[in-house]
Design an enzyme around this catalytic site. Structure first.
Site, PDB file in Angstrom:
ATOM      1  N   ARG A 218      72.488   5.780  -6.316  1.00 53.47           N
ATOM      2  CA  ARG A 218      71.299   6.272  -5.606  1.00 53.47           C
ATOM      3  C   ARG A 218      70.970   5.344  -4.436  1.00 53.47           C
ATOM      4  NH1 ARG A 218      69.663   8.463 -10.956  1.00 53.47           N
ATOM      5  NH2 ARG A 218      69.063   6.438 -11.754  1.00 53.47           N
ATOM      6  N   PHE A 234      71.642  20.022  -7.192  1.00 46.96           N
ATOM      7  CA  PHE A 234      71.444  19.620  -8.594  1.00 46.96           C
ATOM      8  C   PHE A 234      70.532  18.382  -8.626  1.00 46.96           C
ATOM      9  CE2 PHE A 234      75.824  21.167  -7.959  1.00 46.96           C
ATOM     10  CZ  PHE A 234      75.861  22.266  -8.807  1.00 46.96           C
ATOM     11  N   ASP A 256      67.591  22.870  -7.371  1.00 44.49           N
ATOM     12  CA  ASP A 256      67.876  22.814  -8.808  1.00 44.49           C
ATOM     13  C   ASP A 256      67.483  24.158  -9.418  1.00 44.49           C
ATOM     14  OD1 ASP A 256      68.432  20.178 -10.785  1.00 44.49           O
ATOM     15  OD2 ASP A 256      67.609  21.935 -11.800  1.00 44.49           O
ATOM     16  N   CYS A 346      80.467  13.794 -13.815  1.00 47.85           N
ATOM     17  CA  CYS A 346      80.205  13.044 -15.057  1.00 47.85           C
ATOM     18  C   CYS A 346      80.989  13.673 -16.209  1.00 47.85           C
ATOM     19  CB  CYS A 346      78.712  12.994 -15.358  1.00 47.85           C
ATOM     20  SG  CYS A 346      77.961  14.614 -15.521  1.00 47.85           S
TER      21      CYS A 346
END
Ligand code: SAH
Length: 402
Positions: A218, A234, A256, A346
């Site tokens: 981030r 997302f 999102d 991920c």
């Protein structure tokens, strides 16, 4: 203690200190162990290999506690917990954040146990029969070793089902309401990360409440966002969005499918006194919206793609690869020349190598040349054992298109 005799040759992975034994490797049990109970793993020639927890219903039938012939008891786990906490202290994460991962399962020698610290609250996730068997002992030890008094349990991950375990959510030790007397909002409280604040919902937030693994990624976004028109796909509760705004982005559009996530995203922008007029929240499906933007010839200086796990295991890799290719191809098409694509996966079932190949294919099909600026993985409080590469589920690339 029950003994588990392995089939000939199936000791090999254990000799490389990989901590899993699959059901197909088991030759014979001398007695049926209780769920999560400790068993001794023996080679086909009856040599001692390891002590492990037994998962009667899982494909991963046993997970190693220790490769030494030593007792697995409270003091054993105290050493493991102490060592994990000590390692985190050396990382000095508390200089940047009051939220960090203290225990990362196999990587810290405690398969099945995840413990994240949010301020003075520990959030525990027990994912396997073995960690469930020792849960009360582990909870006591966590309080003894940290000096804290509250543990909230978030054992509601899908993988528990494979272990024959029901989801469990609730206070395991202490009380959350004592932290916020009278507020009625005991489950939502702010954490600090690199000088920004984020509201975390311990009860319903993803994983243990938030994505601690992306902490330093981030920050990379914040460093690059100055004067850019940013698209955060997302966005969840705004981890990247807030960082982009804090980094001086000209505008941020956050997408999102969850209205609740977008609401918390907006709260997090306000919490940091960032300019809300530079932000737009869009509820919907990223796959559809990116196509629509392409058809409308929209373009951005920076696009963030941090989708949910498309491939939990290697069995889903092919379908997942198509999903990653699809959004990344669209991402490349929507970037202005010189723009940045910040893209992550991920999925445990997609290796860093495969991920990079997928992105390379997407760039080729989009007709752009791109260079890798950052190769990213999870923050250092999510270490990866050399003997257990499965721990490296998060990978990311920051790319600059020509
Ligand atoms: N980037 C976030 C984490 C993303 S988690 C952070 O750093 O905190 C994945 C998010 O994708 C979730 O919020 C989920 O609601 C959202 N999501 C899943 N499928 C989606 C889809 N098809 N379109 C839009 N959002 C989706």
């Amino acid at each position: 203690m029950a003994t588990v005799l392995l089939k000939p040759g199936r000791e090999k992975s254990l000799l490389r200190r990989h901590p899993w034994i699959f059901s197909g490797a088991v030759q014979q049990l001398d007695e049926e162990p209780v769920s999560g109970g400790t068993v001794e793993l023996l080679s086909s020639t009856r040599e001692f290999l390891a002590r492990a927890s037994y998962s009667p219903s899982s494909q991963i039938r046993a997970r190693v506690w220790t490769f030494e012939d030593e007792p697995v008891d409270k003091e054993f786990f105290r050493k493991r917990i102490r060592s994990a906490i000590d390692a985190r202290q050396r990382l000095k994460i508390e200089h940047h954040s009051n939220a960090s991962r203290l225990i990362y399962a196999e990587s810290d020698g405690i398969p099945g146990l995840i413990v994240d610290r949010y301020g003075n609250v520990l959030v525990l996730q027990s994912l396997t029969a073995g960690s469930e068997f020792w849960k009360e002992t582990l909870a006591d030890l966590l309080l003894e070793e940290t000096g804290l008094s509250t543990i909230y349990e978030r054992s509601d991950a899908d993988v528990r089902e494979l272990e024959g375990l029901e989801p469990k959510v609730g206070t395991l030790r202490g009380s959350l309401s004592s932290l916020r007397p009278g507020s009625g909002q005991a489950f939502v409280f702010p954490i600090t990360e690199h000088s920004l604040e984020f509201k975390i919902n311990l009860q319903s937030g993803h994983k243990t409440g938030s994505y601690l693994d992306q902490r330093k990624n981030r920050l990379r976004v914040r460093e690059l966002a100055q004067d850019k028109d940013v698209l955060d796909c997302f966005c969840y509760t705004g981890g990247f969005t807030v960082n982009a705004l804090a980094g001086g982005a000209k505008s941020v559009l956050s997408i999102d499918s969850s209205a609740d996530a977008l609401a918390l995203c907006k709260e997090n922008i306000a919490l940091n006194s960032l300019d809300e007029t530079r932000h737009t929240a869009l509820e919907g499906d990223v796959f559809q919206i990116l196509r629509k933007f392409r058809d409308e010839n929209r373009s951005f200086d920076m696009i963030i793609l941090d989708p949910p796990k498309f491939a939990p295991t290697a069995a889903f890799a092919e379908k997942a690869a198509r999903g990653y290719k699809d959004i990344n191809l669209l991402g490349f098409k929507l970037l202005k020349p010189g723009g940045f694509l910040c893209t992550y996966s991920c999925s445990g079932g997609i290796s860093a190598d495969l991920f990079q190949k997928i992105i390379a294919g997407a760039a080729l099909d989009a007709g752009v040349d791109a260079q890798i600026v950052h190769q990213l993985h999870a923050s250092a409080d999510h270490p990866v054992l050399l003997s257990f590469p499965e721990g490296a589920y998060l990978k990311g690339l920051v790319l600059r298109v020509a």
